[in-house]
Design an enzyme around this catalytic site. Structure first.
Site, PDB file in Angstrom:
ATOM      1  N   SER A   1       0.884  -1.186  -0.050  1.00  0.00           N
ATOM      2  CA  SER A   1       0.013   0.082  -0.037  1.00  0.00           C
ATOM      3  C   SER A   1       1.077   1.325   0.025  1.00  0.00           C
ATOM      4  O   SER A   1       1.890   0.929   0.596  1.00  0.00           O
ATOM      5  CB  SER A   1      -0.883   0.204   1.282  1.00  0.00           C
ATOM      6  OG  SER A   1      -1.260   1.317   1.670  1.00  0.00           O
TER       7      SER A   1
ATOM      8  N   ASP B   1      -4.525   3.316  -2.112  1.00  0.00           N
ATOM      9  CA  ASP B   1      -5.663   3.468  -1.104  1.00  0.00           C
ATOM     10  C   ASP B   1      -6.306   4.703  -1.447  1.00  0.00           C
ATOM     11  O   ASP B   1      -6.041   5.757  -0.940  1.00  0.00           O
ATOM     12  CB  ASP B   1      -5.317   3.335   0.128  1.00  0.00           C
ATOM     13  CG  ASP B   1      -4.562   1.912   0.512  1.00  0.00           C
ATOM     14  OD1 ASP B   1      -3.267   1.794   0.719  1.00  0.00           O
ATOM     15  OD2 ASP B   1      -5.557   1.095   0.640  1.00  0.00           O
TER      16      ASP B   1
ATOM     17  N   HIS C   1      -7.909   0.665  -4.583  1.00  0.00           N
ATOM     18  CA  HIS C   1      -8.752   0.169  -3.553  1.00  0.00           C
ATOM     19  C   HIS C   1      -9.648   1.461  -3.423  1.00  0.00           C
ATOM     20  O   HIS C   1      -9.184   2.334  -2.530  1.00  0.00           O
ATOM     21  CB  HIS C   1      -8.035   0.031  -2.492  1.00  0.00           C
ATOM     22  CG  HIS C   1      -8.585  -0.730  -1.135  1.00  0.00           C
ATOM     23  ND1 HIS C   1      -8.193  -0.795   0.217  1.00  0.00           N
ATOM     24  CD2 HIS C   1     -10.005  -0.673  -1.109  1.00  0.00           C
ATOM     25  CE1 HIS C   1      -9.029  -1.178   0.660  1.00  0.00           C
ATOM     26  NE2 HIS C   1     -10.125  -0.960   0.272  1.00  0.00           N
TER      27      HIS C   1
ATOM     28  N   GLY D   1      -3.359   3.572   7.918  1.00  0.00           N
ATOM     29  CA  GLY D   1      -2.449   2.672   8.245  1.00  0.00           C
ATOM     30  C   GLY D   1      -1.954   2.287   9.537  1.00  0.00           C
ATOM     31  O   GLY D   1      -2.419   2.893  10.193  1.00  0.00           O
ATOM     32  N   GLY D   2      -1.242   1.175   9.743  1.00  0.00           N
ATOM     33  CA  GLY D   2      -0.625   0.859  11.111  1.00  0.00           C
ATOM     34  C   GLY D   2      -1.626   0.647  12.139  1.00  0.00           C
ATOM     35  O   GLY D   2      -1.232   0.903  13.412  1.00  0.00           O
TER      36      GLY D   2
ATOM     37  N   ASP E   1      -5.788  -7.118   3.857  1.00  0.00           N
ATOM     38  CA  ASP E   1      -5.279  -5.788   3.664  1.00  0.00           C
ATOM     39  C   ASP E   1      -5.623  -5.136   5.064  1.00  0.00           C
ATOM     40  O   ASP E   1      -6.746  -5.018   5.563  1.00  0.00           O
ATOM     41  CB  ASP E   1      -6.082  -4.858   2.745  1.00  0.00           C
ATOM     42  CG  ASP E   1      -5.507  -3.457   2.767  1.00  0.00           C
ATOM     43  OD1 ASP E   1      -6.076  -2.574   1.859  1.00  0.00           O
ATOM     44  OD2 ASP E   1      -4.595  -3.224   3.532  1.00  0.00           O
ATOM     45  N   GLY E   2      -4.425  -4.972   6.002  1.00  0.00           N
ATOM     46  CA  GLY E   2      -4.388  -4.171   7.025  1.00  0.00           C
ATOM     47  C   GLY E   2      -3.758  -5.039   8.337  1.00  0.00           C
ATOM     48  O   GLY E   2      -4.186  -6.228   8.530  1.00  0.00           O
ATOM     49  N   GLY E   3      -2.730  -4.314   8.609  1.00  0.00           N
ATOM     50  CA  GLY E   3      -1.965  -5.108   9.869  1.00  0.00           C
ATOM     51  C   GLY E   3      -1.175  -6.279   9.439  1.00  0.00           C
ATOM     52  O   GLY E   3      -0.785  -7.016  10.202  1.00  0.00           O
TER      53      GLY E   3
ATOM     54  N   SER F   1       2.470  -0.214   6.607  1.00  0.00           N
ATOM     55  CA  SER F   1       3.606   0.069   7.639  1.00  0.00           C
ATOM     56  C   SER F   1       4.603  -0.757   7.820  1.00  0.00           C
ATOM     57  O   SER F   1       5.705  -0.480   7.861  1.00  0.00           O
ATOM     58  CB  SER F   1       2.382   0.455   8.750  1.00  0.00           C
ATOM     59  OG  SER F   1       1.555   0.956   8.649  1.00  0.00           O
TER      60      SER F   1
HETATM   61  C1  DX5 Z   1      -7.142   0.793   5.015  1.00  0.00           C
HETATM   62  C2  DX5 Z   1      -5.923   0.741   4.154  1.00  0.00           C
HETATM   63  C3  DX5 Z   1      -4.826   0.121   4.987  1.00  0.00           C
HETATM   64  C4  DX5 Z   1      -3.328   0.207   4.194  1.00  0.00           C
HETATM   65  C5  DX5 Z   1      -2.487  -0.962   4.830  1.00  0.00           C
HETATM   66  O1  DX5 Z   1      -6.974   1.272   6.177  1.00  0.00           O
HETATM   67  O2  DX5 Z   1      -6.296  -0.103   2.928  1.00  0.00           O
HETATM   68  O3  DX5 Z   1      -5.051  -1.090   5.327  1.00  0.00           O
HETATM   69  O4  DX5 Z   1      -3.788  -0.306   2.847  1.00  0.00           O
HETATM   70  O5  DX5 Z   1      -2.257  -0.640   6.188  1.00  0.00           O
HETATM   71  P1  DX5 Z   1      -1.227  -1.168   7.206  1.00  0.00           P
HETATM   72  O6  DX5 Z   1      -0.170  -0.036   7.486  1.00  0.00           O
HETATM   73  O7  DX5 Z   1      -1.834  -1.919   8.370  1.00  0.00           O
HETATM   74  O8  DX5 Z   1      -0.366  -2.285   6.301  1.00  0.00           O
END
Ligand code: DX5
Length: 226
Positions: free
Chosen positions: A10, A37, A68, A146-147, A177-179, A200
């Site tokens: 991302s 994003d 996205h 993110g994060g 996607d996410g964490g 992140s």
């Molecule tokens: C939605 C976004 C995030 C980002 C990735 O909030 O789509 O999920 O892409 O975030 P992290 O930093 O958690 O990888």
């Protein structure tokens, strides 16, 4: 047969003042595609960029772009993301009243259709359009930033979706996607996700982007094989 593991950054944590250069660095690091994003400050409490920013970066790299769309009305600007150079458009099922029509429009534009589900959104919302999808994104955070912490309970949702897809004989990837980090990616891949978005954790990787991509791919591939 396992579906190929794909590592997708991302650009949310990237330096927004140098996005073209950041895309070059990501491509050089060996990513499989780049996720943009797109946030409208309405569907999610954050505002990022639109098709013009994506288009400005398109000429710098050859790697696949996916948009996205975390926006309240994705149908309005679908052609703009295709013209900007995205090969895939991901719409949130929570943002369109006519998902079947929206996915058909994306395909008619010559682009790959994908649907995203927030953590509380059930799989039933895509069960009747799996034949129209190239990918389903199971969010492992509540979108907007993110994060955030990985929601491990989404792994059972990923597995249930994988079973639904395979039972119907559909050719559909599952993205999370996410964490996603070196410590969470194995659970996601073992559950059945083969496209893994990291923001992140990848950008914070001490040994740099290339090592981060390689490590994430290795860990996910090992987890997929069990
Ligand atoms: C939605 C976004 C995030 C980002 C990735 O909030 O789509 O999920 O892409 O975030 P992290 O930093 O958690 O990888």
């Amino acid at each position: 047969m396992n579906r190929p593991i794909q590592i997708v950054p991302s650009v949310l944590p990237a330096d927004f003042s140098r996005l073209g250069e950041e895309c070059v660095a990501l491509e050089a690091a060996g990513v499989d595609r780049i996720q943009w994003d797109v946030m409208d400050g309405n569907f999610v409490p954050n505002l990022t960029f639109g098709p013009d920013v994506i288009a400005a970066c398109r000429e710098h790299v050859d790697v696949m772009f996916e948009a996205h769309l975390m926006v309240t009305n994705p149908d309005e600007m679908l052609p703009n993301y295709v013209e900007a150079g995205c090969q895939m458009v991901i719409v949130h099922v929570e943002t369109t009243s006519h998902l079947h029509r929206t996915l058909g429009r994306i395909r008619d534009l010559g682009c790959s259709p994908a649907a995203a589900l927030n953590p509380s959104t059930p799989l039933d919302s895509v069960a009747s359009v799996l034949d129209m999808l190239d990918m389903v994104l199971v969010m492992t955070v509540n979108p907007g930033f993110g994060g955030q912490a990985y929601i491990a309970s989404m792994e059972s949702k990923v597995t249930a979706l994988r079973n639904l897809i395979d039972k119907g004989g559909y050719d559909v990837d599952i993205e999370v996607d996410g964490g996603i980090s070196a410590s969470t990616i194995s659970g996601a891949a073992a559950a059945g996700a083969n496209v893994l978005v990291s923001g992140s954790a990848l950008y914070k990787y001490e040994e740099g982007l290339e090592h981060g991509v390689q490590d994430l791919r290795r860990i996910a591939t090992e987890a997929q094989s069990g």
